[in-house]
Design a protein around this motif. Structure first.
Motif, PDB file in Angstrom:
ATOM      1  N   GLY A 106       0.810  -1.209   0.000  1.00  0.00           N
ATOM      2  CA  GLY A 106       0.000   0.000   0.000  1.00  0.00           C
ATOM      3  C   GLY A 106       0.845   1.261   0.000  1.00  0.00           C
ATOM      4  O   GLY A 106       0.444   2.284  -0.581  1.00  0.00           O
ATOM      5  N   LEU A 107       2.011   1.203   0.636  1.00  0.00           N
ATOM      6  CA  LEU A 107       2.894   2.374   0.663  1.00  0.00           C
ATOM      7  C   LEU A 107       3.385   2.711  -0.740  1.00  0.00           C
ATOM      8  O   LEU A 107       3.401   3.884  -1.145  1.00  0.00           O
ATOM      9  N   VAL A 108       3.766   1.701  -1.490  1.00  0.00           N
ATOM     10  CA  VAL A 108       4.228   1.932  -2.867  1.00  0.00           C
ATOM     11  C   VAL A 108       3.048   2.334  -3.753  1.00  0.00           C
ATOM     12  O   VAL A 108       3.188   3.172  -4.650  1.00  0.00           O
ATOM     13  N   HIS A 109       1.893   1.746  -3.510  1.00  0.00           N
ATOM     14  CA  HIS A 109       0.663   2.144  -4.204  1.00  0.00           C
ATOM     15  C   HIS A 109       0.403   3.636  -4.009  1.00  0.00           C
ATOM     16  O   HIS A 109       0.130   4.374  -4.970  1.00  0.00           O
ATOM     17  N   ALA A 110       0.517   4.092  -2.765  1.00  0.00           N
ATOM     18  CA  ALA A 110       0.290   5.504  -2.466  1.00  0.00           C
ATOM     19  C   ALA A 110       1.369   6.384  -3.102  1.00  0.00           C
ATOM     20  O   ALA A 110       1.068   7.476  -3.601  1.00  0.00           O
ATOM     21  N   ALA A 111       2.613   5.904  -3.089  1.00  0.00           N
ATOM     22  CA  ALA A 111       3.707   6.684  -3.669  1.00  0.00           C
ATOM     23  C   ALA A 111       3.503   6.862  -5.172  1.00  0.00           C
ATOM     24  O   ALA A 111       3.691   7.966  -5.715  1.00  0.00           O
ATOM     25  N   ALA A 112       3.101   5.794  -5.850  1.00  0.00           N
ATOM     26  CA  ALA A 112       2.863   5.884  -7.292  1.00  0.00           C
ATOM     27  C   ALA A 112       1.732   6.856  -7.590  1.00  0.00           C
ATOM     28  O   ALA A 112       1.827   7.687  -8.511  1.00  0.00           O
ATOM     29  N   ASN A 113       0.679   6.791  -6.813  1.00  0.00           N
ATOM     30  CA  ASN A 113      -0.439   7.695  -7.046  1.00  0.00           C
ATOM     31  C   ASN A 113      -0.091   9.145  -6.710  1.00  0.00           C
ATOM     32  O   ASN A 113      -0.612  10.076  -7.334  1.00  0.00           O
ATOM     33  N   THR A 114       0.794   9.334  -5.732  1.00  0.00           N
ATOM     34  CA  THR A 114       1.248  10.689  -5.417  1.00  0.00           C
ATOM     35  C   THR A 114       2.014  11.285  -6.595  1.00  0.00           C
ATOM     36  O   THR A 114       1.823  12.460  -6.952  1.00  0.00           O
ATOM     37  N   VAL A 115       2.875  10.484  -7.205  1.00  0.00           N
ATOM     38  CA  VAL A 115       3.599  10.943  -8.394  1.00  0.00           C
ATOM     39  C   VAL A 115       2.618  11.265  -9.515  1.00  0.00           C
ATOM     40  O   VAL A 115       2.744  12.284 -10.208  1.00  0.00           O
ATOM     41  N   ALA A 116       1.623  10.385  -9.692  1.00  0.00           N
ATOM     42  CA  ALA A 116       0.623  10.601 -10.749  1.00  0.00           C
ATOM     43  C   ALA A 116      -0.132  11.908 -10.535  1.00  0.00           C
ATOM     44  O   ALA A 116      -0.338  12.682 -11.483  1.00  0.00           O
ATOM     45  N   VAL A 117      -0.530  12.186  -9.301  1.00  0.00           N
ATOM     46  CA  VAL A 117      -1.256  13.422  -9.006  1.00  0.00           C
ATOM     47  C   VAL A 117      -0.352  14.627  -9.249  1.00  0.00           C
ATOM     48  O   VAL A 117      -0.797  15.674  -9.755  1.00  0.00           O
ATOM     49  N   GLY A 118       0.927  14.497  -8.899  1.00  0.00           N
ATOM     50  CA  GLY A 118       1.865  15.584  -9.166  1.00  0.00           C
ATOM     51  C   GLY A 118       1.978  15.876 -10.656  1.00  0.00           C
ATOM     52  O   GLY A 118       2.012  17.043 -11.073  1.00  0.00           O
ATOM     53  N   LEU A 119       2.017  14.830 -11.463  1.00  0.00           N
ATOM     54  CA  LEU A 119       2.081  15.009 -12.914  1.00  0.00           C
ATOM     55  C   LEU A 119       0.802  15.648 -13.449  1.00  0.00           C
ATOM     56  O   LEU A 119       0.850  16.514 -14.330  1.00  0.00           O
ATOM     57  N   TYR A 120      -0.338  15.230 -12.920  1.00  0.00           N
ATOM     58  CA  TYR A 120      -1.596  15.822 -13.370  1.00  0.00           C
ATOM     59  C   TYR A 120      -1.720  17.277 -12.929  1.00  0.00           C
ATOM     60  O   TYR A 120      -2.282  18.121 -13.654  1.00  0.00           O
ATOM     61  N   THR A 121      -1.209  17.596 -11.739  1.00  0.00           N
ATOM     62  CA  THR A 121      -1.222  18.989 -11.295  1.00  0.00           C
ATOM     63  C   THR A 121      -0.359  19.849 -12.215  1.00  0.00           C
ATOM     64  O   THR A 121      -0.760  20.960 -12.616  1.00  0.00           O
ATOM     65  N   ALA A 122       0.828  19.327 -12.573  1.00  0.00           N
ATOM     66  CA  ALA A 122       1.693  20.042 -13.506  1.00  0.00           C
ATOM     67  C   ALA A 122       1.033  20.164 -14.879  1.00  0.00           C
ATOM     68  O   ALA A 122       1.162  21.190 -15.557  1.00  0.00           O
ATOM     69  N   SER A 123       0.304  19.109 -15.274  1.00  0.00           N
ATOM     70  CA  SER A 123      -0.412  19.149 -16.548  1.00  0.00           C
ATOM     71  C   SER A 123      -1.474  20.245 -16.538  1.00  0.00           C
ATOM     72  O   SER A 123      -1.633  20.989 -17.514  1.00  0.00           O
ATOM     73  N   LEU A 124      -2.195  20.366 -15.431  1.00  0.00           N
ATOM     74  CA  LEU A 124      -3.237  21.382 -15.320  1.00  0.00           C
ATOM     75  C   LEU A 124      -2.637  22.783 -15.397  1.00  0.00           C
ATOM     76  O   LEU A 124      -3.167  23.667 -16.097  1.00  0.00           O
ATOM     77  N   VAL A 125      -1.532  22.982 -14.688  1.00  0.00           N
ATOM     78  CA  VAL A 125      -0.874  24.293 -14.711  1.00  0.00           C
ATOM     79  C   VAL A 125      -0.425  24.638 -16.127  1.00  0.00           C
ATOM     80  O   VAL A 125      -0.614  25.770 -16.608  1.00  0.00           O
ATOM     81  N   ALA A 126       0.174  23.655 -16.814  1.00  0.00           N
ATOM     82  CA  ALA A 126       0.640  23.896 -18.186  1.00  0.00           C
ATOM     83  C   ALA A 126      -0.522  24.247 -19.111  1.00  0.00           C
ATOM     84  O   ALA A 126      -0.430  25.169 -19.939  1.00  0.00           O
ATOM     85  N   ARG A 127      -1.632  23.571 -18.975  1.00  0.00           N
ATOM     86  CA  ARG A 127      -2.804  23.844 -19.826  1.00  0.00           C
ATOM     87  C   ARG A 127      -3.352  25.240 -19.563  1.00  0.00           C
ATOM     88  O   ARG A 127      -3.740  25.955 -20.493  1.00  0.00           O
ATOM     89  N   LEU A 128      -3.419  25.605 -18.283  1.00  0.00           N
ATOM     90  CA  LEU A 128      -3.948  26.927 -17.946  1.00  0.00           C
ATOM     91  C   LEU A 128      -3.041  28.051 -18.447  1.00  0.00           C
ATOM     92  O   LEU A 128      -3.501  29.184 -18.645  1.00  0.00           O
ATOM     93  N   ARG A 129      -1.773  27.744 -18.641  1.00  0.00           N
ATOM     94  CA  ARG A 129      -0.829  28.729 -19.167  1.00  0.00           C
ATOM     95  C   ARG A 129      -0.739  28.686 -20.686  1.00  0.00           C
ATOM     96  O   ARG A 129       0.091  29.380 -21.276  1.00  0.00           O
TER      97      ARG A 129
END
Length: 282
Positions: free
Chosen positions: A107-130
């Motif tokens: 579960g710890l690695v599961h959470a770590a992978a999803n944290t990275v995924a959310v970080g990438l999606y957050t960066a994706s959102l910022v890039a789109r808004l710009r």
């Protein structure tokens, strides 16, 4: 599968896991909030329900990114998916904190992978808004790929390690379908549950006057011994608390009152005839 086995046995993850577990305990103290996030009111874990919103949003955004003229729609979906992550994470972390060490490692690695995924999606959102749509698409596809790894690990937790399932349910089918005598009514103390065994299955038998109920004795959350648990309340409202993780079940029918268990404790049919108590499958 060998890699998953090594992950389950990776004791090097335990120091981080133990610290995070303690932090989750400290952050979520009110019982009503624990019950809410565990899904006790829903009848099964809440986390799998909540993840449908971000997962559905991210997959839909990826499809729209492959089509022309859908930039605004995919941006809205990624914004919605990113916002929906927080409650899903809260429920997942609380469930995770009540698991055994081998499950918590995965579960710890599961959470770590999803944290990275959310970080990438957050960066994706910022890039789109710009206005950097190509970069936003690339980051979105990268996020979906990492989220896929996280989903695989989540599936392993659920289906290979039985995390989040009612672990007492398989015991029910081991109880005979025909009526099987367990004890005499006179042998049962009034208002205090006792443990009896039927076909190698431990049964928690509870008497209140002339009425008798029977539950699978091993807690459905993590197979804790309910027979060693503390009893509170009286009569039809009497409950037993699992000594391992604190799940509370009503003795008269097995209804879950407090988590971390999210589903009722399996109960059996009971018959009292000529002073003898018998049980059978539901």
């Amino acid at each position: 599968m060998r890699m998953m086995t090594r992950l389950e046995e990776a004791r090097s993850l335990d120091p981080v896991s133990d610290k995070l577990q303690a932090a989750v305990y400290a952050a979520v103290k009110p019982q009503f909030l624990r019950d809410l996030l565990h899904g006790t009111w829903l009848g099964h874990p809440l986390h799998p329900v909540l993840v449908q919103v971000p997962v559905g949003s991210f997959i839909s955004a990826a499809i729209l990114d492959l089509l022309p003229g859908k930039r605004r729609s995919s941006t809205v979906l990624i914004a919605a998916g990113t916002a929906a992550v927080t409650p899903a994470v809260a429920a997942g972390l609380l469930d995770w904190s009540q698991m055994t060490k081998d499950r918590r490692r995965v579960g710890l690695v599961h959470a770590a992978a999803n944290t990275v995924a959310v970080g990438l999606y957050t960066a994706s959102l910022v890039a789109r808004l710009r206005g950097r749509n190509s970069r936003g698409k690339a980051l979105g596809f990268a996020g979906l790929s990492v989220a896929g790894l996280g989903a695989y690990l989540g599936g392993h937790l659920s289906y290979a390690q039985s995390a989040g399932v009612n672990q007492a349910a398989p015991e029910v089918v081991r109880v005979p379908e025909e009526w099987t005598e367990v004890c005499s009514l006179a042998d049962l103390p009034d208002g205090r549950p006792v443990v009896r065994t039927v076909a190698d299955v431990r049964i928690l038998v509870y008497r209140r006057g002339a009425e008798v109920s029977a539950l699978i004795e091993r807690c459905g959350h993590e197979t804790g011994p309910l027979g060693e648990g503390e009893v509170s309340g009286e009569g039809a409202d009497a409950c037993v608390t699992c000594p391992w993780h604190g799940s509370v079940f009503r003795l008269s029918d097995g209804a879950v009152v407090h988590g971390p268990a999210a589903s009722d404790q399996p109960s059996l049919r009971v018959r009292v005839s000529e002073g003898k108590v018998s049980v059978a499958q539901p």
